[in-house]
Design an enzyme around this catalytic site. Structure first.
Site, short mmCIF file in Angstrom:
data_model
loop_
_atom_site.label_atom_id
_atom_site.label_comp_id
_atom_site.label_asym_id
_atom_site.label_seq_id
_atom_site.Cartn_x
_atom_site.Cartn_y
_atom_site.Cartn_z
N SER A 10 7.75 -13.44 6.72
CA SER A 10 7.46 -12.41 5.73
C SER A 10 8.65 -11.45 5.69
O SER A 10 9.61 -11.60 6.44
CB SER A 10 6.19 -11.66 6.11
OG SER A 10 6.47 -10.82 7.22
N LYS A 11 8.52 -10.44 4.84
CA LYS A 11 9.62 -9.49 4.65
C LYS A 11 10.08 -8.86 5.97
O LYS A 11 11.23 -8.47 6.11
CB LYS A 11 9.19 -8.39 3.68
CG LYS A 11 9.09 -8.87 2.24
CD LYS A 11 9.89 -7.98 1.29
CE LYS A 11 10.07 -8.61 -0.06
NZ LYS A 11 8.93 -8.48 -0.94
N ARG A 12 9.15 -8.76 6.93
CA ARG A 12 9.52 -8.18 8.23
C ARG A 12 10.66 -8.95 8.88
O ARG A 12 11.39 -8.42 9.70
CB ARG A 12 8.32 -8.22 9.18
CG ARG A 12 7.35 -7.09 9.03
CD ARG A 12 6.22 -7.22 10.01
NE ARG A 12 5.47 -8.47 9.77
CZ ARG A 12 5.27 -9.41 10.68
NH1 ARG A 12 5.74 -9.27 11.89
NH2 ARG A 12 4.57 -10.49 10.38
N HIS A 13 10.78 -10.23 8.56
CA HIS A 13 11.79 -11.05 9.21
C HIS A 13 13.10 -11.08 8.43
O HIS A 13 14.01 -11.81 8.79
CB HIS A 13 11.27 -12.48 9.37
CG HIS A 13 10.00 -12.57 10.14
ND1 HIS A 13 8.78 -12.79 9.54
CD2 HIS A 13 9.74 -12.41 11.46
CE1 HIS A 13 7.83 -12.80 10.48
NE2 HIS A 13 8.39 -12.56 11.63
N GLY A 14 13.19 -10.31 7.36
CA GLY A 14 14.40 -10.34 6.52
C GLY A 14 14.01 -10.79 5.13
O GLY A 14 12.83 -10.87 4.79
#
Ligand code: GLU
Length: 487
Positions: A249-253
């Protein structure tokens, strides 16, 4: 595999997601490897989420990755995708067929009744599936004017088996599947039904998709059975997870493919990295597109999720940058230099030489812009304030003498080549009895404003006489000025 027909069937979500792109790539590779057909079908039945932008974003991502599709409406140019939203009448025809054949039946249960049934089943430890209340009712019992859904008259015993090319044999007892709803009370067909109709009519031989859809597959197989059609072969590909083993998800880039393009990744590197994420071929890590087409097979897709590794992606990108032909590299980087606000650069031999000096260290295309800033700047805009420590350390009264000697040698050069520069500068080491670093760093800081650049002679050669000599003069001036603030 005999000329397979495969599709990528994204639901528009605003962009082409990394996971979707990998699914699309696997389908594309199989189609290309086996002389098959690859289709793009946009599953846009959820009108609220579908905008022109979200569709354009998918097309843009596919085009950037070079995943071309072979069918779809066409006026001149390339094929447009297929859109589910334009196929309502087709679905209606097959619903009518199932009704006429008694394969579906009316269910008049209200949402509240269904909820009560679910709760009761759970309380009794049974799977919360529909109990078939309306399955065998006579039409005389249909309450006039009341809303109803259409349910599939599914088998109540036995099992539905998915012989999956990745997961192996997955068995679903029919008594846990229940009679799925095929058409809502407003007349809209459900997702599993439209997918089956499309895959059937589009002649899909293989359905390759994320394993989040595995639970849909037995329901789809039951629909194929009801339609009297052999289902395609299924392959459910494991998800992509972040390093923390959570779904990417966005948390990972960035999760949007085109964001990687904007950050300076090459499409070929992205394709290479995505293909290797969950698929392997011996120890080989770096693949050209053609090598992937020749090697890709579903048998080597792993059963466990792929883990997104940004460092590996950078490494793969660097390998592709290293192998890129200079003309292509120049075409990619020149607009980025202009977009960053540097003066326009003619895309000539000198420009390409400059790129080649930067190539060894570049992991992303934007690093050609930043690491090569001193090439793109005119002399007046070299920024000596960016690294005040280097200026203080290397441009001081005691180093001016090296720069003065260097200027004298360089001004006398007839030919400006890497070799002639080396031949001119090297004797100064003996003259001053110093090591290369002592002499090179003041020159490097003078011409680049920083103490990091490619090798000195290749840098000076690629910078050219007109950007070297005036900057070394500027360096001499700085040697005699008080050190910049912040040093
Ligand atoms: N539209 C579905 C999705 O975006 C894919 C369905 C399929 O591949 O069968 O997840």
């Amino acid at each position: 595999m005999d000329a397979p027909r495969l599709r990528f069937a994204p639901s528009p979500s605003g962009f082409l997601h990394i996971g979707g792109a990998r699914t699309a790539l696997f389908c594309w590779l199989l189609a290309r490897r086996h002389g098959g057909t690859f289709i793009l079908r946009v599953e846009d039945t959820d009108a609220a989420r579908t905008t022109d932008e979200s569709i354009a974003a998918i097309v843009e991502g596919m085009e950037w990755l070079g995943l071309d599709w072979d069918e779809g409406p066409r006026v001149g140019g390339p094929h447009a995708p297929y859109f589910q939203s334009g196929r309502k009448e087709i679905y209606g025809k097959y619903i009518d067929q199932l009704v006429a054949e008694g394969k579906v039946y009316r269910c008049y249960c209200t949402p509240e009744q269904l909820q009560a049934k679910r709760e009761k089943a759970m309380a009794e430890g049974r799977p919360p599936i529909y109990d078939g209340e309306w399955r065998d009712r006579d039409p005389s019992e249909w309450p006039p004017g009341e809303p109803y859904v259409l349910r599939l008259r599914a088998p109540t015993d036995g099992e539905t088996v998915v012989d999956d090319l990745v997961k192996g044999r997955v068995v679903f007892p029919n008594k846990e599947l229940g009679d799925q709803v095929v058409v809502r009370s407003n007349g809209d067909p459900l997702y599993n039904f439209v997918v089956v109709i499309d895959d059937m009519l589009m002649g899909m031989t293989h359905v390759v998709r994320g394993d989040d859809h595995l639970s849909n597959t037995p329901k789809q197989i039951q629909l194929y059975d009801a339609l009297g059609v052999t289902p395609p072969v299924f392959a459910h590909v494991p998800m992509i997870l972040g390093a923390d083993k959570k779904r990417l998800s966005k948390r990972h880039g960035a999760t949007s493919v085109t964001q990687y393009r904007d950050e300076g990744f090459l499409a070929d590197a992205m394709v290479n990295y995505l293909a290797r994420l969950g698929w392997s071929h011996g120890d080989q890590e770096i693949f050209s597109r053609d090598e992937l087409i020749a090697a890709f097979d579903l048998g080597s897709v792993g059963k466990s999720p792929g883990v997104w590794d940004p460092d590996k992606l950078l490494w793969v990108n660097a390998q592709h940058i290293a192998g890129l032909d200079t003309d292509t590299l120049a075409d990619l980087v020149a607009p980025m230099i202009a977009a960053a606000g540097f003066p326009p650069q003619p895309v000539d031999a000198l420009f390409k030489t400059r790129l080649d000096t930067l190539r060894g260290r570049a992991r992303k295309l934007d690093e050609f812009v930043t690491a090569g800033a001193f090439y793109w700047q005119d002399n007046a805009s070299v920024d000596y304030a960016q690294n005040p420590k280097a200026v203080k350390k290397f441009l001081k009264p005691t180093t001016a003498v090296y720069l003065e000697a260097a200027i004298e040698e360089l001004e006398g050069l007839d030919a400006w080549t890497e070799q002639s520069l080396e031949d001119a500068i090297t004797p100064l080491l003996e003259r001053f009895e110093v090591k290369m670093g002592k002499l090179a760093q003041p020159i490097r800081v003078s011409v680049t404003g920083t103490n990091v650049s490619p090798g000195l002679f290749e840098t000076l050669f690629a910078l050219g006489r007109d950007k070297t000599i005036p900057r070394i003069r500027r360096g001499i001036g700085l040697c005699h000025e008080s050190p910049p603030q912040g040093a």
